[in-house]
Design a protein around this motif. Structure first.
Motif, PDB file in Angstrom:
ATOM      1  N   MET A  62       0.813  -1.201   0.000  1.00 38.20           N
ATOM      2  CA  MET A  62       0.000   0.000   0.000  1.00 38.20           C
ATOM      3  C   MET A  62       0.851   1.257   0.000  1.00 38.20           C
ATOM      4  O   MET A  62       2.050   1.206   0.157  1.00 38.20           O
ATOM      5  CB  MET A  62      -0.938  -0.066   1.192  1.00 38.20           C
ATOM      6  CG  MET A  62      -1.805  -1.272   1.032  1.00 38.20           C
ATOM      7  SD  MET A  62      -2.987  -1.476   2.319  1.00 38.20           S
ATOM      8  CE  MET A  62      -3.725  -2.970   1.737  1.00 38.20           C
ATOM      9  N   GLN A 105      -5.271  10.523  -3.331  1.00 37.31           N
ATOM     10  CA  GLN A 105      -6.388  10.166  -4.205  1.00 37.31           C
ATOM     11  C   GLN A 105      -6.551  11.245  -5.283  1.00 37.31           C
ATOM     12  O   GLN A 105      -6.479  12.436  -5.006  1.00 37.31           O
ATOM     13  CB  GLN A 105      -7.662  10.078  -3.364  1.00 37.31           C
ATOM     14  CG  GLN A 105      -8.886   9.747  -4.193  1.00 37.31           C
ATOM     15  CD  GLN A 105     -10.139   9.759  -3.351  1.00 37.31           C
ATOM     16  OE1 GLN A 105     -10.079   9.995  -2.170  1.00 37.31           O
ATOM     17  NE2 GLN A 105     -11.262   9.517  -3.976  1.00 37.31           N
ATOM     18  N   ASP A 125      -0.224  -0.366  -9.569  1.00 36.34           N
ATOM     19  CA  ASP A 125      -0.184  -0.451  -8.107  1.00 36.34           C
ATOM     20  C   ASP A 125      -0.636  -1.806  -7.573  1.00 36.34           C
ATOM     21  O   ASP A 125      -0.931  -1.946  -6.396  1.00 36.34           O
ATOM     22  CB  ASP A 125      -1.040   0.662  -7.481  1.00 36.34           C
ATOM     23  CG  ASP A 125      -2.522   0.526  -7.813  1.00 36.34           C
ATOM     24  OD1 ASP A 125      -2.865  -0.279  -8.712  1.00 36.34           O
ATOM     25  OD2 ASP A 125      -3.343   1.222  -7.179  1.00 36.34           O
ATOM     26  N   ARG A 126      -0.679  -2.816  -8.469  1.00 37.13           N
ATOM     27  CA  ARG A 126      -1.109  -4.137  -8.031  1.00 37.13           C
ATOM     28  C   ARG A 126      -0.150  -5.199  -8.553  1.00 37.13           C
ATOM     29  O   ARG A 126       0.453  -5.066  -9.626  1.00 37.13           O
ATOM     30  CB  ARG A 126      -2.529  -4.442  -8.512  1.00 37.13           C
ATOM     31  CG  ARG A 126      -3.593  -3.508  -7.940  1.00 37.13           C
ATOM     32  CD  ARG A 126      -4.976  -4.051  -8.210  1.00 37.13           C
ATOM     33  NE  ARG A 126      -5.240  -5.240  -7.431  1.00 37.13           N
ATOM     34  CZ  ARG A 126      -5.942  -5.271  -6.302  1.00 37.13           C
ATOM     35  NH1 ARG A 126      -6.449  -4.174  -5.818  1.00 37.13           N
ATOM     36  NH2 ARG A 126      -6.159  -6.400  -5.679  1.00 37.13           N
ATOM     37  N   GLU A 163     -11.558  -3.685  -5.696  1.00 34.11           N
ATOM     38  CA  GLU A 163     -11.453  -2.244  -5.943  1.00 34.11           C
ATOM     39  C   GLU A 163     -12.805  -1.563  -5.741  1.00 34.11           C
ATOM     40  O   GLU A 163     -12.902  -0.501  -5.124  1.00 34.11           O
ATOM     41  CB  GLU A 163     -10.951  -2.002  -7.370  1.00 34.11           C
ATOM     42  CG  GLU A 163      -9.498  -2.347  -7.580  1.00 34.11           C
ATOM     43  CD  GLU A 163      -8.554  -1.359  -6.915  1.00 34.11           C
ATOM     44  OE1 GLU A 163      -8.715  -0.139  -7.102  1.00 34.11           O
ATOM     45  OE2 GLU A 163      -7.652  -1.816  -6.190  1.00 34.11           O
ATOM     46  N   THR A 213       5.347  -5.523  -7.813  1.00 38.27           N
ATOM     47  CA  THR A 213       4.459  -4.375  -8.009  1.00 38.27           C
ATOM     48  C   THR A 213       5.281  -3.099  -8.185  1.00 38.27           C
ATOM     49  O   THR A 213       6.045  -2.741  -7.294  1.00 38.27           O
ATOM     50  CB  THR A 213       3.509  -4.212  -6.805  1.00 38.27           C
ATOM     51  OG1 THR A 213       2.899  -5.461  -6.518  1.00 38.27           O
ATOM     52  CG2 THR A 213       2.448  -3.163  -7.085  1.00 38.27           C
ATOM     53  N   GLN A 267       3.228   2.091  -5.669  1.00 39.27           N
ATOM     54  CA  GLN A 267       2.453   2.009  -4.435  1.00 39.27           C
ATOM     55  C   GLN A 267       0.994   2.404  -4.679  1.00 39.27           C
ATOM     56  O   GLN A 267       0.698   3.221  -5.546  1.00 39.27           O
ATOM     57  CB  GLN A 267       3.039   2.941  -3.374  1.00 39.27           C
ATOM     58  CG  GLN A 267       4.437   2.567  -2.937  1.00 39.27           C
ATOM     59  CD  GLN A 267       4.938   3.467  -1.826  1.00 39.27           C
ATOM     60  OE1 GLN A 267       4.151   4.122  -1.147  1.00 39.27           O
ATOM     61  NE2 GLN A 267       6.236   3.505  -1.633  1.00 39.27           N
ATOM     62  N   GLN A 268       0.113   1.849  -3.886  1.00 36.27           N
ATOM     63  CA  GLN A 268      -1.297   2.212  -3.977  1.00 36.27           C
ATOM     64  C   GLN A 268      -1.541   3.578  -3.345  1.00 36.27           C
ATOM     65  O   GLN A 268      -0.737   4.074  -2.553  1.00 36.27           O
ATOM     66  CB  GLN A 268      -2.163   1.168  -3.278  1.00 36.27           C
ATOM     67  CG  GLN A 268      -2.345  -0.106  -4.074  1.00 36.27           C
ATOM     68  CD  GLN A 268      -3.401  -1.014  -3.484  1.00 36.27           C
ATOM     69  OE1 GLN A 268      -3.731  -0.907  -2.298  1.00 36.27           O
ATOM     70  NE2 GLN A 268      -3.925  -1.910  -4.281  1.00 36.27           N
ATOM     71  N   LYS A 287      -6.510   4.114  -0.128  1.00 40.81           N
ATOM     72  CA  LYS A 287      -6.755   2.671  -0.127  1.00 40.81           C
ATOM     73  C   LYS A 287      -6.063   2.009   1.060  1.00 40.81           C
ATOM     74  O   LYS A 287      -6.602   1.094   1.684  1.00 40.81           O
ATOM     75  CB  LYS A 287      -6.260   2.047  -1.425  1.00 40.81           C
ATOM     76  CG  LYS A 287      -7.037   2.460  -2.658  1.00 40.81           C
ATOM     77  CD  LYS A 287      -6.506   1.758  -3.897  1.00 40.81           C
ATOM     78  CE  LYS A 287      -7.241   2.217  -5.141  1.00 40.81           C
ATOM     79  NZ  LYS A 287      -6.726   1.555  -6.368  1.00 40.81           N
ATOM     80  N   ARG A 288      -4.868   2.497   1.342  1.00 45.62           N
ATOM     81  CA  ARG A 288      -4.150   1.984   2.499  1.00 45.62           C
ATOM     82  C   ARG A 288      -4.925   2.256   3.780  1.00 45.62           C
ATOM     83  O   ARG A 288      -5.025   1.407   4.667  1.00 45.62           O
ATOM     84  CB  ARG A 288      -2.778   2.666   2.544  1.00 45.62           C
ATOM     85  CG  ARG A 288      -1.961   2.352   3.756  1.00 45.62           C
ATOM     86  CD  ARG A 288      -0.700   3.213   3.699  1.00 45.62           C
ATOM     87  NE  ARG A 288       0.132   2.937   4.836  1.00 45.62           N
ATOM     88  CZ  ARG A 288       1.271   3.543   5.066  1.00 45.62           C
ATOM     89  NH1 ARG A 288       1.708   4.447   4.218  1.00 45.62           N
ATOM     90  NH2 ARG A 288       1.974   3.245   6.124  1.00 45.62           N
TER      91      ARG A 288
END
Length: 689
Positions: free
Chosen positions: A19, A24, A70-71, A82, A352, A355-356, A360-361
């Motif tokens: 994550m 966003q 990011d995955r 998601e 990956t 990073q997400q 989301k984290r």
């Protein structure tokens, strides 16, 4: 279980690794936009089903779909995850506006604190200092044992989520006693590694050697960021210690052998059987001193790790604890720590590249801390009673189909068959959400205290589990939250959980014919039902007691079928140098076969014993099998594939789709003939249930 849970089960520590810290950028959609029916555009009809059924059902999708940056993987389950994450975020943001002191406000405050990177950056390592100071003050091996006990958490699960990983020296699991189903027992599991499994330390492959070098560099970087002067020297000593721990660990396949794991030890046995650790200090600090007996899941590792506590220098153990503490909480430490953790666990281990988003984290962290409170909000908005009723009806049909299959088995003796039917009759099935929710009133959430909230949430979960001792076993307790895209069998409780988030399109869609729903979702439900009768579930009777209820001849037949299936999966290769591990994956593969057969029977019964009507140019049987293959649609990065084969009890998704080659009905439905790659002669098709 679906792949989603298998990956989450590596531990919350590894979830943090994937994550991110980026912001966003756009409001995500909250609408499930999957069209009804099979995905015809995603198929590749130039491929013969008998040569590569997974590619036939998913080939165009595989060729044209890129895994998001990011995955580490992407597919049907990831898409729904998601969607569910976006929905959950909206619910949490609404909860942040609730009245102070309410459960909803706790959810919002936890999320906002985790999201507040500016404050986390300003605080630096300050929130972690009390723990680091305590570790630095450890003066002898008795105090060290107390520190290990103080850090024990309920972060492993040997049978439900098959999560054998903890970065603490040992892991605690509180569950129904294998030998006395009327009470809870404390289970002690091996732990203490910073990488996912012993093979990462001990394998002689060139790839693993490179990962080891990267891990040593990671340890050194973490210690450098924390201000340690001799970070390189400390890192080498920590790595050497973890390698010694890895040598004491049981292999992943052995961890799933319940008979080897059923080792009741009285409190006094620990000092005699596993000398080296001050067990009295350990259990007192862990709040377990009153427990008269434990089940030691990994006795070899328990003995080995205790001996290492005695033999290795105190200073090295303190460096090790300091590093693991910082590494564990890096997600709520300044960005440099989070970035470094992702660089190793996210990129090096899973492949990956990116990073997400931070939001989301924060959602995942909030789900981890207050999962059932969030789940209560989720089902109120996204899982109406009529949806629950429809799935419950499908479950009832599948159980009925399974009952018929058991009754018709020609190899099973009447006594064994009677006990199997009793077990099926007492199966407790949870659909959508639990009958009662966790009470989070004792969990203190402080606005703006991200790291403290994580620590208190872990401790809350630990104490919640300790509070089970002396209480009646609750077979209705869930092992998953409603907003998780997954499903699970709880073998000791003879129970099933089907969370609300997995019970939506494309897995289950009220617009689809029964053939598609039973192929897409029914096979998963059948899979979880059949776990009660796989190589492990078959060892538990209807009460959840570890007790052989098979005649010797029946057990021999069952085990022979299992060995044949293991050999079949041993022949599959993820890469030319990477065969699958049939024995390690056997439980899940048995459940896939049994679940698919039961789902097929249920689909036929729903159509009066005949083939269902044609739709989209496919017969009913074709719809059933194609829906099954499309339910396993997924792509994985190479690094993650290699990690899965080493650490996971599930086969890779494309090979799970090939379960169809053991079903007679698949051959005429898809016109599969001798000479094609997946063709199995009738005598070679594995038939278990």
């Amino acid at each position: 279980m679906k792949r989603t849970q298998a990956l989450l089960a590596l531990s919350a520590a590894f979830v943090l690794a994937a994550m991110a810290a980026s912001a966003q950028t756009a409001a995500p959609s909250l609408v499930n936009t999957h069209p009804a029916g099979l995905d015809l555009a995603g198929m590749d009809r130039n491929v013969k089903p008998g040569d590569d059924f997974f590619a036939y059902a998913n080939g165009h999708w595989l060729a044209t779909t890129e895994i998001p940056a990011d995955r580490s993987s992407w597919g049907v389950g990831a898409e729904l995850t998601e969607l569910t994450t976006a929905r959950t975020q909206a619910l949490i943001q609404g909860a942040a506006k609730a009245k102070p002191g309410t459960e909803a406000r706790k959810i919002g405050d936890y999320y906002l604190a985790y999201l507040d990177e500016k404050k986390i950056e300003a605080l630096g390592l300050k929130p972690l200092q009390p723990t680091l100071v305590r570790i630095a003050a450890v003066k002898d091996k008795t105090a060290l044992a107390a520190e290990f006990g103080r850090e024990l958490r309920a972060d492993v699960d040997a049978l439900n989520s098959t999560n054998f990983y903890t970065d603490h020296l040992f892991g605690l699991w509180v569950e129904q006693d294998l030998n006395d189903p009327k009470r809870y027992a404390p289970y002690l599991l091996q732990g203490g590694l910073g990488m996912p499994d012993r093979d990462f330390y001990l394998s002689d492959s060139a790839r693993m050697a490179k990962i080891r070098d990267a891990y040593k560099a990671h340890i050194a970087k973490v210690l450098t960021l924390a201000g340690h002067k001799d970070a390189q020297g400390e890192a080498q000593k920590i790595f050497d210690l973890e390698t010694m721990i890895a040598k004491a660990h049981a292999p992943r396949g052995e961890s799933e052998d319940v008979l080897k794991a059923n080792n009741p030890w009285a409190m006094a046995d620990f000092a005699k059987k596993a000398p080296g650790l001050d067990w009295s200090a350990f259990f007192a600090a862990a709040g377990l001193q009153a427990r008269p007996q434990f089940i030691v899941w990994h006795p070899q590792a328990t003995v080995g790790e205790a001996a290492l506590v005695a033999s290795q220098p105190l200073a090295v153990w303190k460096s090790y604890l300091t590093y693991l503490e910082i590494n564990h909480y890096s997600g709520v430490l300044p960005k440099a720590f989070a970035d470094e953790r992702f660089a190793f666990y996210g990129t090096t281990l899973s492949g990956t590249p990116q990073q997400q988003a931070r939001w989301k984290r924060a959602v995942n962290a909030t789900n981890g801390a207050l999962g059932m409170a969030v789940g209560k909000l989720y089902v109120a908005k996204y899982f109406p009673p009529e949806a629950k009723a429809k799935v419950q009806a499908m479950v009832a049909d599948l159980i009925a189909a399974f009952r018929v299959r058991i009754e018709k088995l020609d190899w099973m003796a009447p006594a064994t068959k009677a006990e199997a039917l009793r077990k099926l009759a007492t199966l407790k099935v949870g659909v959508g959400y639990p009958d009662h929710w966790i009470d989070y009133s004792a969990l203190k959430v402080v606005p703006g205290d991200a790291l403290g909230n994580v620590q208190r949430a872990e401790l809350f979960e630990y104490h919640r589990n300790l509070a089970k001792f002396g209480r009646p076993v609750d077979r209705g307790e869930w092992a998953m939250t409603p907003q998780l895209v997954n499903a699970v069998n709880l073998p000791v409780r003879n129970a099933l959980n089907f969370p609300a988030a997995i019970l939506q399109a494309p897995y289950f869609d009220v617009r689809n014919p029964v053939a598609m729903n039973l192929g897409g979702t029914g096979a998963t439900i059948g899979h979880e039902i059949s776990h009660s009768f796989d190589d492990q579930g078959a060892m538990f009777n209807a009460d959840g007691q570890l007790k052989n209820w098979w005649t010797p001849a029946d057990l021999a037949h069952f085990q022979a079928s299992g060995k044949a299936l293991a050999r079949q999966f041993d022949q599959y290769h993820a890469f030319p140098d990477l065969p699958l591990k049939g024995e390690q994956e056997l439980s899940e593969n048995i459940a896939d076969i049994a679940g698919l057969n039961a789902a097929y029977d249920a689909y036929r019964l729903a159509n009066g014993g005949k083939e269902g009507p044609s739709q989209q140019g496919f017969t009913g049987d074709q719809q059933f099998f194609i829906a099954f293959a499309q339910s396993w649609r997924a792509k994985f990065r190479e690094a993650l594939i290699r990690q899965i084969v080493v650490t996971d009890g599930h086969a890779l998704d494309e090979f799970r789709a090939d379960t169809v080659r053991n079903m007679d009905a698949w051959y005429p439905a898809l016109d599969v003939n001798p000479g094609e790659k997946l063709y199995l002669a009738p005598a070679d098709r594995v038939r278990i249930w």
